[in-house]
Design a protein around this motif. Sequence first.
Motif, PDB file in Angstrom:
ATOM      1  N   ILE A   1       0.874  -1.212  -0.147  1.00  0.00           N
ATOM      2  CA  ILE A   1      -0.014   0.043   0.077  1.00  0.00           C
ATOM      3  C   ILE A   1       0.999   1.340  -0.058  1.00  0.00           C
ATOM      4  N   PRO A   2       1.794   1.373   1.003  1.00  0.00           N
ATOM      5  CA  PRO A   2       2.691   2.650   0.915  1.00  0.00           C
ATOM      6  C   PRO A   2       3.484   2.805  -0.466  1.00  0.00           C
ATOM      7  N   LEU A   3       4.018   1.486  -0.985  1.00  0.00           N
ATOM      8  CA  LEU A   3       4.542   1.489  -2.332  1.00  0.00           C
ATOM      9  C   LEU A   3       3.713   2.114  -3.529  1.00  0.00           C
ATOM     10  N   GLY A   4       2.452   1.700  -3.426  1.00  0.00           N
ATOM     11  CA  GLY A   4       1.565   1.997  -4.541  1.00  0.00           C
ATOM     12  C   GLY A   4       1.223   3.620  -4.287  1.00  0.00           C
ATOM     13  N   MET A   5       1.025   3.879  -3.218  1.00  0.00           N
ATOM     14  CA  MET A   5       0.593   5.395  -2.740  1.00  0.00           C
ATOM     15  C   MET A   5       1.913   6.221  -3.063  1.00  0.00           C
ATOM     16  N   GLY A   6       3.042   5.808  -2.471  1.00  0.00           N
ATOM     17  CA  GLY A   6       4.175   6.596  -3.033  1.00  0.00           C
ATOM     18  C   GLY A   6       4.549   6.736  -4.426  1.00  0.00           C
ATOM     19  N   ALA A   7       4.474   5.714  -5.138  1.00  0.00           N
ATOM     20  CA  ALA A   7       4.401   5.952  -6.710  1.00  0.00           C
ATOM     21  C   ALA A   7       3.763   6.596  -7.226  1.00  0.00           C
ATOM     22  N   LEU A   8       2.500   6.726  -6.988  1.00  0.00           N
ATOM     23  CA  LEU A   8       1.371   7.536  -7.276  1.00  0.00           C
ATOM     24  C   LEU A   8       1.703   8.861  -7.096  1.00  0.00           C
ATOM     25  N   GLY A   9       1.982   9.157  -5.789  1.00  0.00           N
ATOM     26  CA  GLY A   9       2.247  10.320  -5.570  1.00  0.00           C
ATOM     27  C   GLY A   9       3.350  11.243  -5.997  1.00  0.00           C
ATOM     28  N   TRP A  10       4.522  10.324  -6.219  1.00  0.00           N
ATOM     29  CA  TRP A  10       5.590  10.897  -7.114  1.00  0.00           C
ATOM     30  C   TRP A  10       5.245  11.344  -8.414  1.00  0.00           C
ATOM     31  N   ALA A  11       4.503  10.356  -9.031  1.00  0.00           N
ATOM     32  CA  ALA A  11       3.977  10.763 -10.406  1.00  0.00           C
ATOM     33  C   ALA A  11       3.175  11.932 -10.565  1.00  0.00           C
ATOM     34  N   LEU A  12       2.222  12.205  -9.650  1.00  0.00           N
ATOM     35  CA  LEU A  12       1.542  13.381  -9.668  1.00  0.00           C
ATOM     36  C   LEU A  12       2.240  14.656  -9.459  1.00  0.00           C
ATOM     37  N   TYR A  13       3.265  14.378  -8.426  1.00  0.00           N
ATOM     38  CA  TYR A  13       4.082  15.703  -8.254  1.00  0.00           C
ATOM     39  C   TYR A  13       4.892  16.157  -9.349  1.00  0.00           C
ATOM     40  N   MET A  14       5.385  14.942 -10.162  1.00  0.00           N
ATOM     41  CA  MET A  14       6.376  15.069 -10.971  1.00  0.00           C
ATOM     42  C   MET A  14       5.606  15.926 -12.259  1.00  0.00           C
ATOM     43  N   ARG A  15       4.340  15.151 -12.664  1.00  0.00           N
ATOM     44  CA  ARG A  15       3.340  15.816 -13.698  1.00  0.00           C
ATOM     45  C   ARG A  15       2.886  17.104 -13.539  1.00  0.00           C
ATOM     46  N   TYR A  16       2.521  17.419 -12.319  1.00  0.00           N
ATOM     47  CA  TYR A  16       1.875  18.707 -11.962  1.00  0.00           C
ATOM     48  C   TYR A  16       2.532  19.811 -11.419  1.00  0.00           C
ATOM     49  N   MET A  17       3.890  19.479 -10.851  1.00  0.00           N
ATOM     50  CA  MET A  17       4.779  20.536 -10.264  1.00  0.00           C
ATOM     51  C   MET A  17       6.105  20.425 -11.185  1.00  0.00           C
ATOM     52  N   VAL A  18       6.371  19.605 -11.928  1.00  0.00           N
ATOM     53  CA  VAL A  18       7.777  19.725 -12.860  1.00  0.00           C
ATOM     54  C   VAL A  18       7.444  19.568 -14.351  1.00  0.00           C
ATOM     55  N   VAL A  19       6.752  18.835 -14.711  1.00  0.00           N
ATOM     56  CA  VAL A  19       6.409  18.723 -16.238  1.00  0.00           C
ATOM     57  C   VAL A  19       5.783  19.541 -17.074  1.00  0.00           C
ATOM     58  N   GLN A  20       4.424  19.865 -16.355  1.00  0.00           N
ATOM     59  CA  GLN A  20       3.476  20.614 -17.100  1.00  0.00           C
ATOM     60  C   GLN A  20       3.543  22.152 -16.665  1.00  0.00           C
ATOM     61  N   PRO A  21       4.006  22.606 -15.503  1.00  0.00           N
ATOM     62  CA  PRO A  21       4.150  24.391 -15.508  1.00  0.00           C
ATOM     63  C   PRO A  21       4.787  24.859 -16.577  1.00  0.00           C
ATOM     64  N   THR A  22       4.581  26.031 -17.024  1.00  0.00           N
ATOM     65  CA  THR A  22       5.094  26.639 -18.210  1.00  0.00           C
ATOM     66  C   THR A  22       6.304  27.465 -17.351  1.00  0.00           C
ATOM     67  N   LEU A  23       6.480  27.918 -16.358  1.00  0.00           N
ATOM     68  CA  LEU A  23       7.619  28.480 -15.966  1.00  0.00           C
ATOM     69  C   LEU A  23       8.883  27.581 -15.884  1.00  0.00           C
ATOM     70  N   VAL A  24       8.383  26.349 -15.484  1.00  0.00           N
ATOM     71  CA  VAL A  24       9.362  25.264 -15.202  1.00  0.00           C
ATOM     72  C   VAL A  24       9.848  24.924 -16.886  1.00  0.00           C
ATOM     73  N   ALA A  25       9.080  24.829 -17.510  1.00  0.00           N
ATOM     74  CA  ALA A  25       9.494  24.261 -18.975  1.00  0.00           C
ATOM     75  C   ALA A  25      10.344  25.477 -19.649  1.00  0.00           C
ATOM     76  N   LEU A  26       9.678  26.683 -19.396  1.00  0.00           N
ATOM     77  CA  LEU A  26      10.885  27.643 -20.166  1.00  0.00           C
ATOM     78  C   LEU A  26      12.298  27.872 -19.371  1.00  0.00           C
ATOM     79  N   ALA A  27      12.127  27.568 -18.223  1.00  0.00           N
ATOM     80  CA  ALA A  27      13.431  27.527 -17.426  1.00  0.00           C
ATOM     81  C   ALA A  27      14.608  26.314 -17.895  1.00  0.00           C
ATOM     82  N   CYS A  28      13.759  25.572 -18.011  1.00  0.00           N
ATOM     83  CA  CYS A  28      14.474  24.258 -18.531  1.00  0.00           C
ATOM     84  C   CYS A  28      15.181  24.275 -19.836  1.00  0.00           C
ATOM     85  N   GLU A  29      14.199  24.868 -20.674  1.00  0.00           N
ATOM     86  CA  GLU A  29      14.412  25.056 -22.136  1.00  0.00           C
ATOM     87  C   GLU A  29      15.414  26.206 -22.369  1.00  0.00           C
TER      88      GLU A  29
END
Length: 135
Positions: free
Chosen positions: A26-54
């Motif tokens: 249960i913690p393994l699944g919740m941790g993996a899902l939490g990490w994926a949600l964090y990466m998608r909505y805080m790192v991959v999708q925000p425009t400011l992060v995309a502009l800074a990385c590019e």
Amino acid sequence: MNSSPESHQGPRSLFRPGPHTLNWLIPLGMGALGWALYMRYMVVQPTLVALACEAGLESASCYARSAILILTHLYLFGAIALAVAAIQFIAPSLSAFAMGMVFAGFALVFQNEIAGALATMLLILSFARPGPATA
């Protein structure tokens, strides 16, 4: 006389993780899902992060972002989830179930819904399969 192999050993039990195993699944699944949600909505999708990385920012989040974008573009999260779920369906084991659960969560979050949903379906159906033989 019945000489079938099941008459001597009895029917094999179905694949069912025990309570102690669920304490780490249960913690393994919740941790993996939490990490994926964090990466998608805080790192991959925000425009400011995309502009800074590019623009050339060299940080761990930019490297992780580019790796996730490559893996998502190649549909590797879904392919791995589907392959491991098929292995789990054929020969159930806890390690295959855990890996399939993690990669199915990654696939569902990182826009590979069809393969993630099929992998999740196979993982659920694996509960109806005989589990590993125990002596």
